[in-house]
Design an enzyme around this catalytic site. Structure first.
Site, short mmCIF file in Angstrom:
data_model
loop_
_atom_site.label_atom_id
_atom_site.label_comp_id
_atom_site.label_asym_id
_atom_site.label_seq_id
_atom_site.Cartn_x
_atom_site.Cartn_y
_atom_site.Cartn_z
NE ARG A 19 -7.49 6.62 6.24
CZ ARG A 19 -6.43 6.11 6.64
NH1 ARG A 19 -5.64 6.34 7.81
NH2 ARG A 19 -6.13 4.86 6.12
CD GLU A 21 -7.40 1.76 4.97
OE1 GLU A 21 -6.87 0.79 5.77
OE2 GLU A 21 -6.67 2.45 4.25
CD GLU A 68 -2.57 1.27 2.60
OE1 GLU A 68 -3.66 2.04 2.64
OE2 GLU A 68 -2.50 0.29 3.49
#
Length: 261
Positions: free
Chosen positions: A211, A240, A140
Site C-alpha cells: 500500500r 491513498e 468504497e
C-alpha cells in the site's frame, strides 16, 4: 482531464493535519482526510487547500435497523462537518470500521442474500441525504485478504452492484484500485465497466504489495492512466498510500504515474 488528490492521513505524518494538507496543496494536489472528528475543522478551513473527500459517517452499518439509523445520523453530522471545510464528497464502507480497519459487523464469506435489499434501502436514504445537501456519498470497495477481513460488500463487484441498484446521483462508487488488485485484479477492465455505467465518484490508488505510492509495486499505473485518458474520465484520482520513504518523493511518483506521456 482528471484531478489528482492525496490522502493527508498517510503522508507528512510528523506534521499536524492542517500542515499536511497545506503541503499537499502547495505541491499542486487536492487533499483528502479520513475521520473528520479527529481534526480541527476550523484550522483546515483556514488553509487554501481543497478538501475533496472525507469519511462520511462515524459509526453504523448498512443492514440492521439500529446500525442503519446510526449510520444515517452520523452521516448527517458528517454533512454538517463537510460544509465547514467545503468538502463535497463523503466516503462510506460496507460497515463501520474500528481503529484497526476491522469491521464492526463482520461476515464470513459472501454477504447473505437478505442483507442486500437492506443495504440498498439504507444507501437509498444516504443518497437522498446527499442530494438534499448538495454532496455525493461514495461507497468504497475494500479487500478482505489483507487489510479488512470480514467486511461485507467489500469486492468492487459488490459495491458497483449496490451503487447501480440504488441508481441515484447522491451515491457513487469509490473505486479503490489497490483493494481491487488484491481482491479481483483486471483493473483496466474494471475501470472501463464502472466508467461505462457512469457510476464512478472517485478512483483511489496505491501499489501492491505494501500500500505504497505508485511505482513501488506490481501495478502498471501508467497504463491505468492512459486508459482513464482514453475513456475521458474527468473525476478525481486520489493517492491513498503510505509514503515508502520521503513524502515529497511519493507525491512526485504519483504525479509521474498519472501524467500521460
Amino acid at each position: 482531464m482528471y484531478t489528482l488528490a492525496v490522502c493527508a492521513e498517510m503522508v507528512f505524518r510528523d506534521l499536524p493535519v492542517e500542515e499536511r494538507v497545506l503541503r499537499i496543496h502547495d505541491a499542486g494536489f487536492e487533499a483528502e482526510i479520513w475521520d473528520w472528528s479527529r481534526h480541527d475543522l476550523a484550522a483546515l478551513a483556514r488553509t487554501p487547500a481543497v478538501i475533496s473527500s472525507m469519511t462520511g459517517y462515524l459509526r453504523g452499518t448498512l443492514t440492521d435497523p439500529e446500525g442503519a439509523a446510526e449510520l444515517l445520523r452520523t452521516a448527517e453530522e458528517s454533512v454538517r462537518a463537510a460544509e465547514r471545510i467545503g468538502c463535497r464528497r463523503l466516503n462510506l464502507h460496507g460497515t463501520g470500521l474500528d481503529a484497526e480497519g476491522l469491521p464492526v459487523a463482520p461476515v464470513t464469506g459472501e454477504a447473505p442474500g437478505p442483507l442486500w435489499p437492506a443495504a440498498v434501502r439504507t444507501l437509498d436514504r444516504i443518497a437522498a441525504l446527499g442530494e438534499s445537501a448538495g454532496v455525493v456519498f461514495t461507497l468504497e470497495n475494500l479487500n478482505t485478504a489483507v487489510d479488512h477481513p470480514g467486511v461485507p460488500f467489500a469486492r468492487a463487484a459488490d459495491t458497483l452492484a449496490l451503487v447501480a441498484a440504488v441508481g441515484r446521483p447522491g451515491l457513487r462508487m469509490n473505486l479503490d484500485l489497490y483493494h481491487a488488485q488484491i481482491g479481483e485484479g483486471n483493473l483496466i477492465e474494471l475501470v472501463r465497466r464502472a466508467h461505462g455505467l457512469g457510476l464512478i465518484g472517485e478512483i483511489q490508488v496505491a501499489d501492491v504489495p505494501g500500500r505504497r505510492e505508485p511505482g513501488t509495486g506490481e501495478i502498471n499505473y501508467p497504463a491505468v492512466a492512459r486508459a482513464l485518458t482514453e475513456l475521458g474520465y474527468e473525476g478525481t484520482v486520489a493517492m491513498e498510500a503510505w509514503a515508502s520513504a520521503d513524502s515529497e518523493l511519493a507525491l512526485e511518483r504519483f504525479r509521474t504515474a498519472f501524467t500521460p506521456a
